[in-house]
Design an enzyme around this catalytic site. Structure first.
Site, PDB file in Angstrom:
ATOM      1  N   ASP A 174       0.839  -1.169  -0.123  1.00 28.36           N
ATOM      2  CA  ASP A 174      -0.158   0.073  -0.086  1.00 28.36           C
ATOM      3  C   ASP A 174       0.707   1.158   0.103  1.00 28.36           C
ATOM      4  O   ASP A 174       1.978   1.146   0.758  1.00 28.36           O
ATOM      5  CB  ASP A 174      -0.808  -0.096   1.202  1.00 28.36           C
ATOM      6  CG  ASP A 174      -2.070   0.927   1.107  1.00 28.36           C
ATOM      7  OD1 ASP A 174      -3.378   0.133   0.648  1.00 28.36           O
ATOM      8  OD2 ASP A 174      -1.984   2.001   0.921  1.00 28.36           O
ATOM      9  N   PHE A 221     -16.085 -12.701  -3.985  1.00 30.15           N
ATOM     10  CA  PHE A 221     -17.430 -12.863  -3.616  1.00 30.15           C
ATOM     11  C   PHE A 221     -17.508 -12.975  -2.188  1.00 30.15           C
ATOM     12  O   PHE A 221     -17.908 -13.835  -1.513  1.00 30.15           O
ATOM     13  CB  PHE A 221     -18.212 -13.933  -4.562  1.00 30.15           C
ATOM     14  CG  PHE A 221     -18.050 -14.007  -5.915  1.00 30.15           C
ATOM     15  CD1 PHE A 221     -18.986 -13.489  -6.466  1.00 30.15           C
ATOM     16  CD2 PHE A 221     -16.957 -14.602  -6.401  1.00 30.15           C
ATOM     17  CE1 PHE A 221     -19.010 -13.338  -7.850  1.00 30.15           C
ATOM     18  CE2 PHE A 221     -17.092 -14.644  -7.910  1.00 30.15           C
ATOM     19  CZ  PHE A 221     -18.131 -13.820  -8.585  1.00 30.15           C
ATOM     20  N   LEU A 222     -16.973 -11.781  -1.461  1.00 30.99           N
ATOM     21  CA  LEU A 222     -16.692 -11.988  -0.082  1.00 30.99           C
ATOM     22  C   LEU A 222     -17.905 -11.041   0.299  1.00 30.99           C
ATOM     23  O   LEU A 222     -18.164  -9.811   0.136  1.00 30.99           O
ATOM     24  CB  LEU A 222     -15.473 -11.287   0.085  1.00 30.99           C
ATOM     25  CG  LEU A 222     -14.158 -11.956  -0.303  1.00 30.99           C
ATOM     26  CD1 LEU A 222     -12.840 -11.050   0.043  1.00 30.99           C
ATOM     27  CD2 LEU A 222     -14.194 -13.293  -0.052  1.00 30.99           C
ATOM     28  N   GLU A 257     -19.320  -9.020   3.782  1.00 39.68           N
ATOM     29  CA  GLU A 257     -18.644  -8.133   4.655  1.00 39.68           C
ATOM     30  C   GLU A 257     -19.383  -8.962   6.003  1.00 39.68           C
ATOM     31  O   GLU A 257     -20.505  -9.212   6.109  1.00 39.68           O
ATOM     32  CB  GLU A 257     -19.056  -6.753   4.757  1.00 39.68           C
ATOM     33  CG  GLU A 257     -18.054  -6.252   3.593  1.00 39.68           C
ATOM     34  CD  GLU A 257     -18.500  -4.507   3.612  1.00 39.68           C
ATOM     35  OE1 GLU A 257     -18.077  -3.965   4.545  1.00 39.68           O
ATOM     36  OE2 GLU A 257     -18.817  -4.190   2.589  1.00 39.68           O
ATOM     37  N   LYS A 306     -19.344 -11.329 -11.988  1.00 41.75           N
ATOM     38  CA  LYS A 306     -19.113 -10.584 -10.678  1.00 41.75           C
ATOM     39  C   LYS A 306     -20.363  -9.865 -10.898  1.00 41.75           C
ATOM     40  O   LYS A 306     -21.227  -9.550  -9.886  1.00 41.75           O
ATOM     41  CB  LYS A 306     -18.083  -9.804 -10.514  1.00 41.75           C
ATOM     42  CG  LYS A 306     -18.018  -8.858  -9.509  1.00 41.75           C
ATOM     43  CD  LYS A 306     -18.178  -9.346  -8.121  1.00 41.75           C
ATOM     44  CE  LYS A 306     -18.024  -8.360  -7.095  1.00 41.75           C
ATOM     45  NZ  LYS A 306     -18.172  -9.015  -5.663  1.00 41.75           N
ATOM     46  N   CYS A 351     -20.645  -2.814  -2.466  1.00 40.84           N
ATOM     47  CA  CYS A 351     -20.783  -3.511  -3.734  1.00 40.84           C
ATOM     48  C   CYS A 351     -21.939  -3.303  -4.401  1.00 40.84           C
ATOM     49  O   CYS A 351     -22.164  -2.708  -5.627  1.00 40.84           O
ATOM     50  CB  CYS A 351     -20.538  -5.002  -3.306  1.00 40.84           C
ATOM     51  SG  CYS A 351     -18.935  -5.764  -2.848  1.00 40.84           S
ATOM     52  N   LYS A 376     -24.879  -3.255   7.226  1.00 34.68           N
ATOM     53  CA  LYS A 376     -25.394  -4.633   7.791  1.00 34.68           C
ATOM     54  C   LYS A 376     -24.559  -4.973   9.181  1.00 34.68           C
ATOM     55  O   LYS A 376     -23.449  -4.164   9.431  1.00 34.68           O
ATOM     56  CB  LYS A 376     -24.925  -5.505   6.898  1.00 34.68           C
ATOM     57  CG  LYS A 376     -23.679  -5.853   6.332  1.00 34.68           C
ATOM     58  CD  LYS A 376     -23.092  -6.840   5.281  1.00 34.68           C
ATOM     59  CE  LYS A 376     -23.388  -8.140   5.983  1.00 34.68           C
ATOM     60  NZ  LYS A 376     -23.038  -9.208   4.813  1.00 34.68           N
ATOM     61  N   ARG A 383     -20.942   2.896   3.789  1.00 35.04           N
ATOM     62  CA  ARG A 383     -20.839   3.323   2.496  1.00 35.04           C
ATOM     63  C   ARG A 383     -22.597   2.942   2.033  1.00 35.04           C
ATOM     64  O   ARG A 383     -22.758   1.657   2.008  1.00 35.04           O
ATOM     65  CB  ARG A 383     -19.961   2.719   1.515  1.00 35.04           C
ATOM     66  CG  ARG A 383     -18.632   3.350   1.767  1.00 35.04           C
ATOM     67  CD  ARG A 383     -17.626   2.445   0.801  1.00 35.04           C
ATOM     68  NE  ARG A 383     -17.236   1.105   1.527  1.00 35.04           N
ATOM     69  CZ  ARG A 383     -16.154   0.330   1.146  1.00 35.04           C
ATOM     70  NH1 ARG A 383     -15.497   0.759  -0.144  1.00 35.04           N
ATOM     71  NH2 ARG A 383     -15.957  -0.799   1.661  1.00 35.04           N
TER      72      ARG A 383
END
Length: 442
Positions: A38, A160-161, A163, A215, A271, A332, A339
């Protein structure tokens, strides 16, 4: 592939946001040597000191364990990490671009230019970021033009994660989708995901464009299901039906399934909002009508805005001067992600109407301070939040909120209005206790 002394492939992950950090940690758990890169030195320092930049259950322990085992490393030195890698994962943000709604690919393309000079030996450059169709080909062209001598392929490996369940989703996924340009690249990807072959995880190899579209198509379909059941909830309220029974009756049909049939204030997060909009914009580029998704984007925005109206109605339209407790800020539970959270639209509108807002969330309050009006006050617990409130609004279904009883609300509140936007309470019990209780679709 570079033949390392330990016989293992080496991975560089560019970006230590949600996708990059989780993916890097999980690949290291598979036994690979992973270096996460990063350009934010302060962020790298925090991670190296054991402080995670995001909240994800189990992530802190996973990172610590693999750092201690010398399998997981963090650095700002992109050149060294890339030169030593057999696979370089691009995992930077692709937010909605201001002005036109397309995905902003500037970070992805910047990384492609930056890694190109450092590629050493055959390397697979993998887009892990969520990107529109055609991005992989563009990444290939950028790398090839920047470093004509580079020996590389580009692959697409969308994440496909979920949170709050990201680690289990990576370690035990429903499927792995990979778009590649050559059999040589497939060999590298197969080696990286070999631990999942052992548990018979379906691994789908496709062309680059197909992988990129899978996706977006997946997320858009789930967003359609959420919006559909929310519309059915509104109809249930109008005709006197119960949306949970409707959802159960639908979900038992194996062609439909019971996932994402939970009514609420609308979807949010990192997402669905940006991916549905990006898919619509891609379809527009190719003159293809995907009106279903376009309508979902519009409907979800309207629904989030409409939730404050439900609170106002529960207070008989008198909001100015009222103390309203909002329980839950994240989009959630089990995340601190704010976001596009419905809580933002709800709170802003109630503040504009003159309400005094108190709020509590187990994980998202630090993030919320950057997004909500300065007049909002933050409480140390759910109990402190509902104390002396004229109304309580449930926005996020954290488990600790489910334990609150009608007696606790009655004893703590000044008023008696409870607006449950997640349907976590038994309406009859709440009303019998003397609360003015309203929910979604019941």
């Amino acid at each position: 592939m570079i033949l390392h002394g330990d016989g293992l492939l080496r991975i560089a992950v560019i970006g230590t946001g949600y996708v990059g950090l989780v993916s890097g940690a999980c690949f290291s758990e598979f036994g690979f040597s992973v270096t996460c890169v990063d350009n934010d030195q302060a962020k790298i320092d925090l991670i190296q000191n054991g402080t995670m930049p995001i909240y994800e259950p189990g992530l802190e322990d996973l990172v610590a364990r693999n750092v201690a085992a010398s399998r997981l490393h963090f650095t700002t030195d992109l050149g060294t990490a890339v030169a030593d890698a057999d696979a370089v994962f691009i995992a930077v943000g692709t937010p909605t671009r201001r002005g036109d709604g397309h995905a902003d690919l500037s970070f992805v393309y910047a990384v492609a230019r930056e890694i190109a000079p450092h590629l050493d030996g055959y390397t697979v450059v993998v887009t892990k970021s969520t990107v529109p169709v055609g991005t992989g080909r563009e990444v290939y062209d950028i790398v090839a033009q920047t470093n004509p001598q580079a020996d590389f392929d580009v692959a697409s490996n969308p994440e496909f994660l979920r949170e709050g369940a990201a680690i289990s989703d990576f370690m035990r996924p429903d499927r792995v989708v990979v778009g590649t340009m050559s059999e040589r690249a497939r060999t590298v990807i197969r080696a990286l995901y070999r631990p999942l072959y052992l548990i018979e995880t379906p691994i789908i190899f496709t062309e680059l464009e197909t992988s990129e579209l899978i996706k977006y198509a997946s997320n858009a379909f789930l967003a359609v299901k959420i919006s559909y059941i929310n519309q059915m909830a509104d109809l249930c309220e109008a005709v006197g039906a119960n949306v949970h029974d409707v959802a159960k009756g639908m979900g038992l049909d194996k062609r439909i399934g019971n996932k994402f049939l939970h009514p609420g204030p609308g979807y949010g997060g990192s997402c669905f909002p940006k991916d549905t909009l990006a898919l619509v914009k891609t379809a527009e580029q190719y003159n293809i009508d995907i009106g279903i998704v376009d309508e979902v984007v519009s409907y979800n925005d309207k629904r989030k805005n409409a939730m404050a109206g439900r609170v106002k109605a529960a207070l008989d339209g008198v909001v100015a001067g009222k103390v309203i407790a909002v329980l839950g800020l994240a989009f959630k539970p089990e995340t601190d992600d704010m976001r596009d959270s419905p809580s933002v639209d709800i709170i802003r509108e109630l503040v504009d109407a003159g309400a005094q807002i108190k709020t509590y969330d187990p994980k998202a309050m630090d993030e919320a301070r950057h997004m909500l009006p300065d007049s909002v006050s933050y409480c140390a617990s759910a109990g402190a939040c509902i104390n002396d409130a004229d109304a309580v609004v449930i926005v996020t279904e954290w488990n600790e909120f489910r334990a609150l009883t009608a007696a606790q609300f009655i004893a703590a509140m000044r008023g008696h209005v409870l607006v449950d936007l997640r349907n976590i309470y038994d309406g009859a019990q709440m009303r019998d206790a003397g609360l003015s209780y309203s929910s979604i679709g019941r």
